[in-house]
Write an enzyme that holds these catalytic residues in place. Structure first.
Site, short mmCIF file in Angstrom:
data_model
loop_
_atom_site.label_atom_id
_atom_site.label_comp_id
_atom_site.label_asym_id
_atom_site.label_seq_id
_atom_site.Cartn_x
_atom_site.Cartn_y
_atom_site.Cartn_z
N HIS A 80 1.26 1.42 -1.96
CA HIS A 80 1.87 2.07 -0.78
C HIS A 80 2.97 3.02 -1.27
O HIS A 80 2.70 3.91 -2.06
CB HIS A 80 2.38 0.98 0.16
CG HIS A 80 2.90 1.41 1.49
ND1 HIS A 80 2.67 2.63 2.04
CD2 HIS A 80 3.68 0.74 2.39
CE1 HIS A 80 3.27 2.71 3.22
NE2 HIS A 80 3.90 1.57 3.46
N LYS B 184 -6.74 1.78 -10.56
CA LYS B 184 -6.54 2.65 -9.40
C LYS B 184 -5.69 3.83 -9.89
O LYS B 184 -4.66 3.64 -10.54
CB LYS B 184 -5.78 1.91 -8.31
CG LYS B 184 -6.58 0.79 -7.66
CD LYS B 184 -7.46 1.33 -6.57
CE LYS B 184 -7.89 0.23 -5.64
NZ LYS B 184 -9.25 -0.26 -5.84
N ILE B 185 -6.11 5.02 -9.56
CA ILE B 185 -5.36 6.22 -9.96
C ILE B 185 -4.33 6.53 -8.88
O ILE B 185 -4.67 6.81 -7.73
CB ILE B 185 -6.30 7.43 -10.15
CG1 ILE B 185 -7.45 7.06 -11.10
CG2 ILE B 185 -5.53 8.64 -10.64
CD1 ILE B 185 -7.03 6.68 -12.51
N GLY C 59 -1.64 7.99 -6.39
CA GLY C 59 -1.53 9.28 -5.71
C GLY C 59 -2.84 9.78 -5.16
O GLY C 59 -2.90 10.88 -4.60
N HIS D 212 -6.81 7.00 0.28
CA HIS D 212 -6.02 6.63 1.46
C HIS D 212 -6.89 5.79 2.39
O HIS D 212 -8.08 6.04 2.53
CB HIS D 212 -5.56 7.91 2.21
CG HIS D 212 -4.40 7.67 3.12
ND1 HIS D 212 -4.55 7.13 4.37
CD2 HIS D 212 -3.09 7.87 2.94
CE1 HIS D 212 -3.37 7.02 4.95
NE2 HIS D 212 -2.45 7.45 4.09
N ARG E 20 -1.12 15.86 4.94
CA ARG E 20 0.24 16.30 4.56
C ARG E 20 0.25 16.99 3.19
O ARG E 20 1.22 17.64 2.80
CB ARG E 20 1.18 15.09 4.55
CG ARG E 20 1.26 14.33 5.87
CD ARG E 20 1.81 12.95 5.71
NE ARG E 20 0.90 12.10 4.94
CZ ARG E 20 1.12 10.80 4.72
NH1 ARG E 20 2.22 10.22 5.18
NH2 ARG E 20 0.24 10.08 4.03
N ASP F 113 1.68 11.18 -1.98
CA ASP F 113 2.47 10.78 -3.15
C ASP F 113 2.14 11.61 -4.39
O ASP F 113 2.97 11.72 -5.29
CB ASP F 113 2.25 9.29 -3.43
CG ASP F 113 2.80 8.43 -2.30
OD1 ASP F 113 2.07 7.55 -1.83
OD2 ASP F 113 3.94 8.69 -1.88
N ARG G 298 0.01 -12.44 15.58
CA ARG G 298 -0.40 -13.68 14.91
C ARG G 298 -1.93 -13.71 14.91
O ARG G 298 -2.54 -14.25 15.84
CB ARG G 298 0.18 -14.88 15.67
CG ARG G 298 0.21 -16.17 14.86
CD ARG G 298 -1.13 -16.80 14.84
NE ARG G 298 -1.12 -18.13 14.20
CZ ARG G 298 -2.09 -18.58 13.44
NH1 ARG G 298 -3.14 -17.82 13.20
NH2 ARG G 298 -2.03 -19.77 12.90
#
Ligand code: SDX
Length: 373
Positions: free
Chosen positions: A221, A254-255, A257, A260, A269, A311, A355
């Site tokens: 994240h 995992k690369i 940046g 998603h 963005r 990112d 919940r």
């Protein structure tokens, strides 16, 4: 097992929100109906913070009042300064931010006071004080005394002054402001949803924000922006990108940046943040970094068809602005405090305890052997 498991709540709609809309089909994102790329081009982060909380862009008078309230709350008390200075210098800066938020909750007599007005006041105070907290942590890691906030500067310029004891060129401040607008809000991402879960128990705003900080820290994240810069520094030069990616993919890594949960054809963005990064490249003459950035993206997208997220451009942009890599995610917190708290307000206004259910796949019921003799 009859129930269908939705691991990671992927694709599950759990509530409504009026704060922002992520439109996969058009790869667009709107805050209160305004496209983010237009907000980034035409307004400041201070405008956007007001919009996210209040639902409308501020008039000149409303903006002036909001700025005055923010500037008058930038100072943090000496005990919090001492608490930050007393933390281990090699601890993760997100633990510093989380500690500071918990402290602010502990000393705020209104921490548990309910009501929209009281909670907006807490949110505005966190918005004003988080830059001071992040700046003090930066300086202590460099063996430097804190630089006090000044009412004479806008939000972004004041942050640079507190971190570097100087305000950079206008285009650098502008790039930073654009990044804050893009990072401000993104519907039910993991950290925002964490804040909503905590709020759904009718716990207080500081507890919800402290939880959200914990969620954002993770490299899947918010922590990805730091990981992107570390990754690009490890690759080093554009001509090494291909081999580095091959090796990483062979290890099933995992690369950072890229990819998603919501955007599968590219993060809406990225074009705006990429332009801000390119502006920073022009200011700093960092053509080698841009070459590495472009080559790495071409090589990875070419292999996996997985596109950059926000990112990927924001990491190298913050690097060129002079921030330490480990401060990138605390800067993300400074922006996302607006989105987090807007969702906290929504949850408070129309609450139901969050919940979910689980499908049991453990041992069948069995008798307990008695060892009491
Ligand atoms: C943010 O939700 C938000 O809105 C978040 C955020 C916000 O503004 O709040 O946008 C901010 O968190 C952006 C994401 C930052 N994280 C990273 O950059 C970390 C790297 N990205 C991946 O870990 C991944 O893309 C996720 C976690 C972001 C999303 O993953 P999903 O949706 O759970 O998809 P997945 O992991 O199930 O991947 C599907 C396939 C898998 O392959 P298989 O196992 O099916 O063969 O794609 C692969 C994955 O291995 N894949 C990747 C990859 N992303 C997906 N493979 C290598 N590198 C990647 N980055």
């Amino acid at each position: 097992m009859t129930e269908e498991i939705k691991k990671g709540l992927a694709g599950v709609v759990v509530d409504t929100t009026a704060v922002s809309k992520v439109v996969q089909e058009t790869n667009s994102l709107t805050y209160r109906g305004y496209p983010v790329q237009e907000l980034a081009a035409k307004r400041s982060f201070e405008d956007v913070a007001y919009l996210i909380w209040n639902g409308e862009l501020p008039t000149e008078a409303q903006l002036a009042e909001f700025q005055e309230r923010e500037r008058s709350q930038r100072e943090i008390d000496d005990k919090l300064v001492d608490l930050i200075l007393g933390l281990p210098k090699d601890c993760h800066p997100m633990h510093v931010v989380q500690t500071a938020v918990a402290y602010l909750g502990a000393v705020d007599p209104e921490a548990d006071t309910e009501g929209a007005e009281a909670n907006l006041a807490k949110a505005e105070r966190l918005y004003a004080q988080l830059p001071t907290i992040v700046a003090i942590d930066h300086r202590r890691r460099h063996g430097l005394d804190p630089v006090a906030p000044t009412k004479d500067l806008g939000y972004a310029a004041n942050f640079f002054k507190m971190v570097f004891d100087e305000v950079p060129a206008e285009e650098v401040v502008r790039c930073f402001d654009v990044s804050m607008i893009l990072y401000a809000e993104h519907s039910f991402n993991a950290s925002t949803f964490t804040g909503r879960v905590i709020t759904s128990t009718t716990s207080d705003l500081y507890s919800a924000v402290a939880g959200a900080v914990g969620a954002l820290k993770g490299p899947l994240h918010g922590g990805a922006n730091e990981a992107v810069m570390a990754m690009l520094e490890e690759v080093g030069t554009a001509d090494r990108a291909s081999a580095w990616i091959d090796e990483a993919l062979a290890k099933k890594a995992k690369i950072m940046g890229f990819g998603h949960r919501v955007y599968k054809n590219g993060d809406s963005r990225v074009p705006t943040m990429r332009k801000a990064f390119e502006d920073m490249v022009a200011v700093k003459g960092a053509n080698d970094l841009l070459d590495l950035y472009n080559t790495f993206e071409e090589e990875f997208v070419g292999r996996k068809g997985i596109y950059p997220n926000l990112d990927y451009p924001s990491g190298p942009a913050y690097h060129l602005m002079g921030f330490d890599t480990e401060q990138f995610t605390p800067i993300f917190v400074m922006a996302r405090i607006t989105g987090w708290t807007a969702h906290i307000f929504e949850q408070q206004a129309n609450n139901a305890l969050i919940r979910p259910l689980s499908a049991y796949d453990g041992e069948d019921q069995r008798e307990v052997p008695d060892n009491r003799g």
